[in-house]
Design a protein around this motif. Structure first.
Motif, PDB file in Angstrom:
ATOM      1  N   ARG A  52      43.970  40.483 -11.998  1.00 40.93           N
ATOM      2  CA  ARG A  52      42.577  41.767 -12.275  1.00 40.93           C
ATOM      3  C   ARG A  52      43.188  43.255 -13.386  1.00 40.93           C
ATOM      4  NH1 ARG A  52      37.429  42.406 -10.890  1.00 40.93           N
ATOM      5  NH2 ARG A  52      36.748  45.439 -11.123  1.00 40.93           N
ATOM      6  N   LEU A  53      44.497  43.062 -12.938  1.00 41.57           N
ATOM      7  CA  LEU A  53      45.061  44.790 -13.601  1.00 41.57           C
ATOM      8  C   LEU A  53      46.403  43.960 -13.617  1.00 41.57           C
ATOM      9  CD1 LEU A  53      44.850  46.695 -15.139  1.00 41.57           C
ATOM     10  CD2 LEU A  53      44.825  48.237 -13.019  1.00 41.57           C
ATOM     11  N   SER A 104      45.207  37.423 -26.073  1.00 34.24           N
ATOM     12  CA  SER A 104      44.118  36.460 -26.355  1.00 34.24           C
ATOM     13  C   SER A 104      43.677  35.975 -25.290  1.00 34.24           C
ATOM     14  CB  SER A 104      44.337  35.470 -27.380  1.00 34.24           C
ATOM     15  OG  SER A 104      45.750  34.736 -26.647  1.00 34.24           O
ATOM     16  N   VAL A 105      44.073  36.107 -24.200  1.00 35.01           N
ATOM     17  CA  VAL A 105      43.703  35.542 -23.295  1.00 35.01           C
ATOM     18  C   VAL A 105      43.385  36.214 -21.659  1.00 35.01           C
ATOM     19  CG1 VAL A 105      44.570  32.887 -23.118  1.00 35.01           C
ATOM     20  CG2 VAL A 105      45.662  35.752 -22.027  1.00 35.01           C
ATOM     21  N   LEU A 149      42.384  38.802 -16.254  1.00 36.09           N
ATOM     22  CA  LEU A 149      43.601  37.142 -17.077  1.00 36.09           C
ATOM     23  C   LEU A 149      42.552  36.622 -17.288  1.00 36.09           C
ATOM     24  CD1 LEU A 149      46.606  36.511 -18.726  1.00 36.09           C
ATOM     25  CD2 LEU A 149      47.736  36.562 -16.142  1.00 36.09           C
ATOM     26  N   PHE A 150      42.964  35.670 -18.033  1.00 38.75           N
ATOM     27  CA  PHE A 150      42.545  34.299 -18.316  1.00 38.75           C
ATOM     28  C   PHE A 150      40.959  34.146 -18.247  1.00 38.75           C
ATOM     29  CE2 PHE A 150      47.130  32.829 -17.299  1.00 38.75           C
ATOM     30  CZ  PHE A 150      47.244  32.604 -18.201  1.00 38.75           C
ATOM     31  N   TYR A 151      40.241  35.228 -18.823  1.00 35.02           N
ATOM     32  CA  TYR A 151      39.102  34.993 -18.145  1.00 35.02           C
ATOM     33  C   TYR A 151      37.953  34.379 -19.226  1.00 35.02           C
ATOM     34  CZ  TYR A 151      37.969  37.867 -22.251  1.00 35.02           C
ATOM     35  OH  TYR A 151      37.498  38.157 -23.079  1.00 35.02           O
ATOM     36  N   ASN A 152      38.931  33.824 -20.242  1.00 33.33           N
ATOM     37  CA  ASN A 152      37.986  33.084 -21.419  1.00 33.33           C
ATOM     38  C   ASN A 152      38.805  31.990 -21.400  1.00 33.33           C
ATOM     39  OD1 ASN A 152      40.363  34.299 -22.172  1.00 33.33           O
ATOM     40  ND2 ASN A 152      39.714  34.554 -24.136  1.00 33.33           N
ATOM     41  N   VAL A 153      39.498  31.291 -20.302  1.00 33.98           N
ATOM     42  CA  VAL A 153      40.104  30.006 -20.391  1.00 33.98           C
ATOM     43  C   VAL A 153      40.532  29.560 -19.068  1.00 33.98           C
ATOM     44  CG1 VAL A 153      42.516  29.059 -20.864  1.00 33.98           C
ATOM     45  CG2 VAL A 153      41.948  31.336 -22.098  1.00 33.98           C
ATOM     46  N   PRO A 154      39.052  28.794 -18.711  1.00 32.87           N
ATOM     47  CA  PRO A 154      39.374  28.879 -17.261  1.00 32.87           C
ATOM     48  C   PRO A 154      39.940  27.406 -16.569  1.00 32.87           C
ATOM     49  CG  PRO A 154      36.603  28.578 -18.494  1.00 32.87           C
ATOM     50  CD  PRO A 154      37.647  29.542 -19.317  1.00 32.87           C
TER      51      PRO A 154
END
Length: 599
Positions: A52-53, A104-105, A149-154
């Motif tokens: 998360r952080l 980017s991720v 982290l990786f929120y847009n790369v499931p």
């Protein structure tokens, strides 16, 4: 599908697949950037194991506001400017890929201020989309926040493990860093609670050793500091009796960089080969230093591995340094442990390590006849080995006497069940496994005898034709002189054929074909081999075992004392030939606690 350039965001996400494996990878890249910026304190705030952080705050030199967009663009760096810089890189980071790949991720924010600036500046990047630089109040240094982290790369996010697992990977990397940089303060919090703090101290590397790996490791650590051939190896290796079921306490640093290297790991295993119990792993913290031009750090995207210009030299240097240190782990010796602080990587070199202390002499009252009576049992084994010249294998110097003139292993007082020798020394009670101890003493004497004569070659009545791979044939041709020193006379008779005309004399009745194949494999992979020596040692160990005193043999007090004195004077006598301990001690304080004395 036509060829077309990839979008910048996709390029960064592809790079993130190499650089950003999990939250620990992010922490590593960001903390290394902080150290390269000269930080003396780094705060690491985590939530949900870093998923998360991840927030990294440092007190380093900071980044000018106008350079923040460059910091999150690919292949932009302040650390190298030419090929010459790359070949002599001394910083932890240099590729210029970490920040744009991470940004980017994740939902990414970087804020920074130089000491000479009136205020700081911040830049936000959301999944690779770069925002505008805005003013922000900030203390001197830099803060980087990585959220979701990786929120847009499931597809990548689903490979992350449980919170506790991801936090464990971060803690392990920070432990490795803390060992290498005792001069830097590290503060870690998790889910809003302080989790760990490594206090700084320029000369407090020994304290870090106990703090990171435990006091048990620190008590059993041998201090190493040796230089030669443009190389320096320093740090700690654990005594053989402190071994592990896994390789969880093996730390190697090359010019301050934590790396994994098969070549060095192989050299360490070889050094422990004669003293470690089967299946156990050595523990060590080792720092190897050499000129940056002699090592290539640009061979792995995450910089986990390096390549040495002269791998054979490095392998031999590490092996011989550790072998000599372990050879001096004699029974009764007190380890040069973590009480002597090791320098940080940037500190001035220490004097070269001297593996053999100067003897102060021992008071030994035993008659010479006691030795003859004790070692008469090994006559049959000794007959199998020609006696060396008198000066070829001198008796090792005994250990210094302890306070009051009492030897380290003390003086014998009894024998227990015909198996153990009980002795009294200055600290309390010493218990010795007499067969294991005598076995090691005989083994070391047999090795010394053979070493004084060298390896003799025995010609084969009928030369052996051996089919090998072309690479092995190339190695045999190139290393013919090395093979000759090992007792093999080998010539190449075809692209994949070797002719063996002689083999090591002591091993003539073994399987020379299998042994030669193993030797060639070692030379091809590591540039060095100890296969022949290991096979010889295995045979000598068997001979020594058969010649050692057996259980239930009653020894006189002079015979027991003779064995104790020889243990103190024999290399590696803390372990038998199979890696088991030969002795242990119980202090008077420990014995008092058995009986609740003083309570």
């Amino acid at each position: 599908m036509p060829i077309r350039p990839l979008p910048d965001t996709l390029i960064n996400q592809i790079a993130a697949g190499e650089v950003v494996e999990r939250p620990a990878s992010v922490v590593k890249e960001l903390v290394e950037n902080a150290l390269d910026a000269g930080a003396r304190r780094v705060d690491i705030d985590l939530e949900e194991g870093g998923i998360r952080l991840i927030r990294i705050r440092d007190d380093g030199c900071g980044i000018p506001a106008e350079e923040l967009p460059l910091a999150v663009s690919r292949h932009a760096t302040s650390k190298i400017a030419s090929l010459e810089d790359l070949e002599a890189v001394a910083t932890l980071g240099f590729r210029g890929e970490a920040l744009p790949s991470i940004a980017s991720v994740s939902r990414f924010l970087i804020a920074s201020r130089r000491r000479e600036d009136e205020h700081g500046a911040a830049l936000q990047v959301d999944g690779g989309r770069v925002g505008e630089v805005v003013p922000r109040a900030h203390a001197p240094g830099t803060t980087v926040e990585v959220r979701d982290l990786f929120y847009n790369v499931p597809a990548r996010r689903k490979f992350l493990r449980a919170e506790r697992t991801e936090l464990g990977h971060i803690e392990e990397w920070l432990r490795s860093l803390a060992l290498a940089r005792p001069d830097v303060e590290l503060r870690v919090s998790h889910n809003g609670r302080p989790a760990r703090r490594y206090r700084p101290g320029e000369a407090d590397a020994a304290a870090r050793l106990g703090q990171t790996l435990g006091e048990d490791f620190a008590r059993n650590a041998l201090r190493i500091d040796h230089a030669g051939a443009g190389l320096r190896l320093h740090g700690w290796i654990a005594q053989p009796h402190y071994s592990r079921a896994s390789a969880d306490q093996q730390y190697l640093y090359v010019n301050g960089r934590a790396v994994r290297d098969r070549n060095v790991a192989h050299a360490v295993r070889l050094a422990y080969q004669d003293v470690l119990y089967h299946g156990r792993q050595p523990a060590y913290v080792l720092f190897l230093e050499l000129e940056p031009q002699r090592v290539d750090v640009n061979v792995h995207p995450a910089k986990h591995e390096v390549r040495f210009r002269d791998a054979r030299l490095v392998h031999d240097f590490v092996f011989r340094t550790l072998q000599e240190a372990l050879a001096d782990t004699r029974a009764g010796a007190t380890p040069v442990a973590a009480a002597a602080p090791a320098p940080a990587p940037q500190a001035a070199p220490m004097p070269a390590w001297n593996p053999r202390p100067q003897p102060l002499g021992l008071r030994v009252d035993e008659a010479v006849g006691a030795y003859a009576a004790l070692y008469g049992t090994s006559a049959q084994a000794q007959e199998a080995v020609p006696a060396p010249p008198a000066a070829a294998a001198p008796t090792p110097a005994p250990l210094p006497a302890e306070e009051g003139g009492i030897p380290p292993l003390g003086y014998a007082i009894a024998q227990l069940h015909g198996i153990y020798i009980l002795a009294e020394n200055a600290e309390g009670l010493v218990v010795v496994d007499m067969h294991a101890a005598h076995e090691r003493i005989g083994y070391e004497r047999l090795k010394a005898a053979h070493d004084s004569m060298g390896l003799r070659a025995q010609p084969l009545l009928v030369p052996l034709s051996l089919a090998v791979g072309e690479r092995d044939a190339d190695v045999a041709e190139a290393e013919a002189a090395t093979l000759a020193e090992l007792g093999f006379e080998v010539t190449r008779s075809g692209p994949q054929t070797l002719v063996v005309r002689s083999v090591p004399a002591l091993l003539a009745h073994a399987d020379p074909e299998a042994l030669l194949r193993d030797v060639l494999a070692d030379l091809r992979e590591h540039g060095a081999t100890r296969r022949v020596a290991a096979a010889r040692d295995e045979l000598l160990a068997t001979m020594a075992c058969h010649g050692a005193v057996r259980a239930n043999r009653r020894l006189t007090i002079p015979e027991m004392n003779a064995l104790l004195r020889d243990m103190e004077a024999t290399e590696r006598s803390g372990q038998c030939n199979h890696g088991r301990p030969t002795w242990t001690r119980f202090t008077l304080g420990e014995i008092d606690r058995w009986f609740l004395r003083g309570r």
